[in-house]
Design an enzyme around this catalytic site. Structure first.
Site, mmCIF file in Angstrom:
data_model
loop_
_atom_site.group_PDB
_atom_site.id
_atom_site.type_symbol
_atom_site.label_atom_id
_atom_site.label_comp_id
_atom_site.label_asym_id
_atom_site.label_seq_id
_atom_site.Cartn_x
_atom_site.Cartn_y
_atom_site.Cartn_z
ATOM 1 N N GLY A 277 -1.545 8.615 10.124
ATOM 2 C CA GLY A 277 -0.407 9.436 10.549
ATOM 3 C C GLY A 277 0.736 8.622 11.143
ATOM 4 N N ARG A 278 0.592 7.290 11.157
ATOM 5 C CA ARG A 278 1.661 6.468 11.749
ATOM 6 C C ARG A 278 2.929 6.518 10.889
ATOM 7 N NH1 ARG A 278 -1.234 0.741 12.156
ATOM 8 N NH2 ARG A 278 -2.159 1.490 10.216
ATOM 9 N N GLY B 202 0.819 -1.208 0.000
ATOM 10 C CA GLY B 202 0.000 0.000 0.000
ATOM 11 C C GLY B 202 0.856 1.261 0.000
ATOM 12 N N ASP B 203 0.188 2.396 -0.244
ATOM 13 C CA ASP B 203 0.835 3.715 -0.222
ATOM 14 C C ASP B 203 1.940 3.867 -1.263
ATOM 15 O OD1 ASP B 203 -0.821 4.271 1.937
ATOM 16 O OD2 ASP B 203 0.662 3.605 3.395
ATOM 17 N N GLN C 11 -5.029 -0.190 -1.280
ATOM 18 C CA GLN C 11 -4.109 -1.093 -0.565
ATOM 19 C C GLN C 11 -3.040 -1.616 -1.521
ATOM 20 O OE1 GLN C 11 -7.273 -3.643 0.665
ATOM 21 N NE2 GLN C 11 -7.897 -2.222 2.255
ATOM 22 N N ASP D 18 12.731 10.372 -6.692
ATOM 23 C CA ASP D 18 13.409 11.546 -6.110
ATOM 24 C C ASP D 18 13.820 11.319 -4.656
ATOM 25 O OD1 ASP D 18 10.464 11.533 -5.989
ATOM 26 O OD2 ASP D 18 10.706 13.269 -4.683
ATOM 27 N N THR E 169 -5.326 -7.240 5.033
ATOM 28 C CA THR E 169 -6.610 -6.603 5.254
ATOM 29 C C THR E 169 -7.704 -7.590 4.811
ATOM 30 O OG1 THR E 169 -7.900 -4.614 4.815
ATOM 31 C CG2 THR E 169 -6.590 -5.462 2.983
ATOM 32 N N GLY F 20 -5.873 5.634 1.890
ATOM 33 C CA GLY F 20 -5.631 7.077 1.874
ATOM 34 C C GLY F 20 -4.802 7.397 0.652
ATOM 35 N N HIS F 21 -5.396 8.081 -0.305
ATOM 36 C CA HIS F 21 -4.722 8.352 -1.578
ATOM 37 C C HIS F 21 -4.451 9.850 -1.685
ATOM 38 C CE1 HIS F 21 -6.495 4.399 -3.385
ATOM 39 N NE2 HIS F 21 -5.766 4.217 -2.311
ATOM 40 N N GLY G 235 1.632 5.234 -4.100
ATOM 41 C CA GLY G 235 1.424 6.435 -4.917
ATOM 42 C C GLY G 235 0.332 6.191 -5.957
ATOM 43 N N LYS G 236 -0.599 5.296 -5.627
ATOM 44 C CA LYS G 236 -1.678 4.972 -6.576
ATOM 45 C C LYS G 236 -2.510 6.208 -6.899
ATOM 46 C CE LYS G 236 -3.142 1.970 -3.650
ATOM 47 N NZ LYS G 236 -2.003 1.980 -2.699
#
Ligand code: GDP
Ligand code: IMO
Ligand code: MG
Length: 435
Positions: free
Chosen positions: A308-309, A12-13, A223, A339, A238, A40-41, A15-16
């Site tokens: 926010g973890r 997950g996360d 996800q 980058d 999940t 969260g996207h 950059g979808k």
């Protein structure tokens, strides 16, 4: 005509949201087809930075249809908050439709999510505590409540009355928690029903008819493949149904497999994970901290969009990437956050695992084995240059090119898009992905 799936290749996360935002300009329909408010996207465009949990990342194009399909579980309050947030920031959401078949996240789901994690103690999964997985569990258990039920006051009241009795038994007798109040839930959800009513429709028909007309459909995964209930790092996964892999898109949106003509896998240039569970390339040292905090200045440091973890960070895991590429039948890879790797003297890629003294090239089935897998690395020279302004592959430092080519060869999938920053235009399009 093409239905394209954009899917996370890691935990997950990846950059979808960013890739969907880029791709959406060439699509007629953008549909979120799985997960819930655990997702969260992040999208950064001319209007600023947005964190979306339920609404498709295509919402910023006012001429596109955006759908939340039946594969998603919807927390009505969170959705209404997201709608208000967008409206307040002048984003037109007139083209949003929410499936009447989508299941709802109810107050007991959030409570059970919290209480269950507490009960698991040292074996906690590290869930988002959004009630998402418990809502999917109830869907499969056939005790879920759907958007269509919410739209029918009498039906909704009847369902709540029956289900809440069981849920309060569970909360009070098993978890020793406080019971929920039926009247308050009805009051709250009836208000939500009024707010959502105008968006509710049959997303399945919308997609199927668009497919028949040959329109371009973009299916936004949530996800990542390694969080999938069947193929991920079970049990640290999940509970979403449909699956968090590309095959789930058909189920989640209501199209047959033949309609999907392209699968784009999104990978970060390194590995992150939020929550518990095995992560063979995790760096618990200053290099891991550096990966996490590289983006502090531009707001892209590695902290969860939903909770926010701090995200656990490590080197790119080529063993898992190859597994994920095959699992999803990826045609192309969009590699993000190149980058972030500027300024490392050396960069590593895991090319194999050592398990009980043996080298292996595919992940083991069990949690214990994956947990004890030793990552074997190939080391690459890093680069100092800022790559965020690069728009062509040959504008990248030679060492970055070598690094990218290695990922392509390990996954056996071409890297067709390279993201060098969070903004829409910060991309190198190696081969036109979205037509
Ligand atoms: P998603 O869940 O896959 O949509 O990813 P998230 O939005 O949760 O996390 C990705 C993070 O990386 C967000 O903060 C994005 O703004 C950021 N991001 C995406 N692509 C790039 C990139 O190429 N460079 C940098 N520095 N940040 C990026
Ligand atoms: P996007 O779409 C990262 C993780 C949680 C936890 C596990 C189970 O933004 O990539 P859950 O609340 O789903 O029961 O938690 O799954 N998880 C995610 N991690 N990105 C996500 O979504 C995630 N959705 C769930 O952190 O480890
Ligand atoms: Mg995310």
């Amino acid at each position: 005509m093409p239905a394209t799936v954009i899917i996370g290749g890691q935990w997950g996360d990846e950059g979808k949201g960013r890739v969907v935002d880029y791709a959406a300009k060439n699509s007629n329909i953008i549909a979120r087809y799985s997960a819930g408010t655990n997702a969260g996207h992040t999208i950064v465009n001319d209007l600023g930075k947005f964190s979306l949990h339920l609404i498709p990342a295509g919402i910023f194009y006012s001429d596109k249809k955006c759908l939340i399909t039946h594969g998603v579980v919807i927390d009505p309050l969170k959705l209404l908050e997201e709608i208000s947030m967008l409206e307040n920031r002048n984003v037109d959401i007139g083209n949003l439709t929410i499936s009447n078949r989508a299941h709802l996240i109810m107050p007991w789901h959030r409570i059970v999510d919290e209480l269950e994690e507490k009960r698991r103690g040292v074996h906690a999964i590290g869930t988002t505590k959004t009630g998402t997985s418990p809502a999917f569990i109830d869907k499969v258990a056939r005790s879920g409540i759907r958007v269509a039920d919410l739209m029918n006051k009498a039906k909704f009241r009847e369902k709540i009355h029956i289900i809440l009795k069981d849920k309060n038994d569970l909360i009070t007798k098993y978890f020793d928690g406080e019971p929920l109040n039926e009247k308050l839930i009805l009051q709250e959800y009836e208000e939500h029903a009024n707010g959502l009513m105008k968006y509710v429709g049959d997303t399945m028909s919308i997609v199927q008819e668009a497919d028949k007309r040959g329109e371009s459909i973009l299916l936004e995964g949530a996800q990542g493949s390694l969080l999938d209930i069947d193929t991920g790092s079970y049990p640290y996964v999940t509970s979403a149904v449909p699956a968090s892999i590309a095959a789930g898109a058909c189920i989640g949106v209501g199209l047959g497999p033949k309609s999907i003509t392209k699968v784009i896998g999104v990978f970060k240039s390194y590995q992150t994970r939020v929550g518990e569970g095995p992560m063979p390339t995790e760096l618990k040292d200053s290099t891991g901290d550096k990966l996490r905090n590289q983006g502090l200045e531009d707001g892209t440091a590695e902290y969860g969009t939903t909770t926010g973890r701090p995200r656990r960070c490590g080197w790119f895991d080529g063993v898992l990437a190859n597994y994920s590429a095959k699992l999803n039948g990826m045609d192309s890879i969009a590699l993000t956050r190149l980058d972030t790797l500027s300024g490392f003297e050396e960069i590593k890629i895991c090319t194999a695992y050592k398990i009980n003294g043996k080298l292996v090239n595919s992940p083991p089935a069990t949690f214990d084995e994956l947990n004890s897998s030793e990552a074997i690395y190939e080391t690459f020279e890093g680069w100092e240059e800022d790559v965020s302004e690069a728009r062509k592959f040959n504008e990248l430092p030679k060492n970055a090119q070598i690094f990218i080519n290695k990922i392509a060869s390990l996954t056996d999938v071409p890297i067709d898009m390279i993201s060098v920053g969070p903004k829409r235009e910060q991309a190198i399009i190696v081969k036109k992905l979205f037509d």
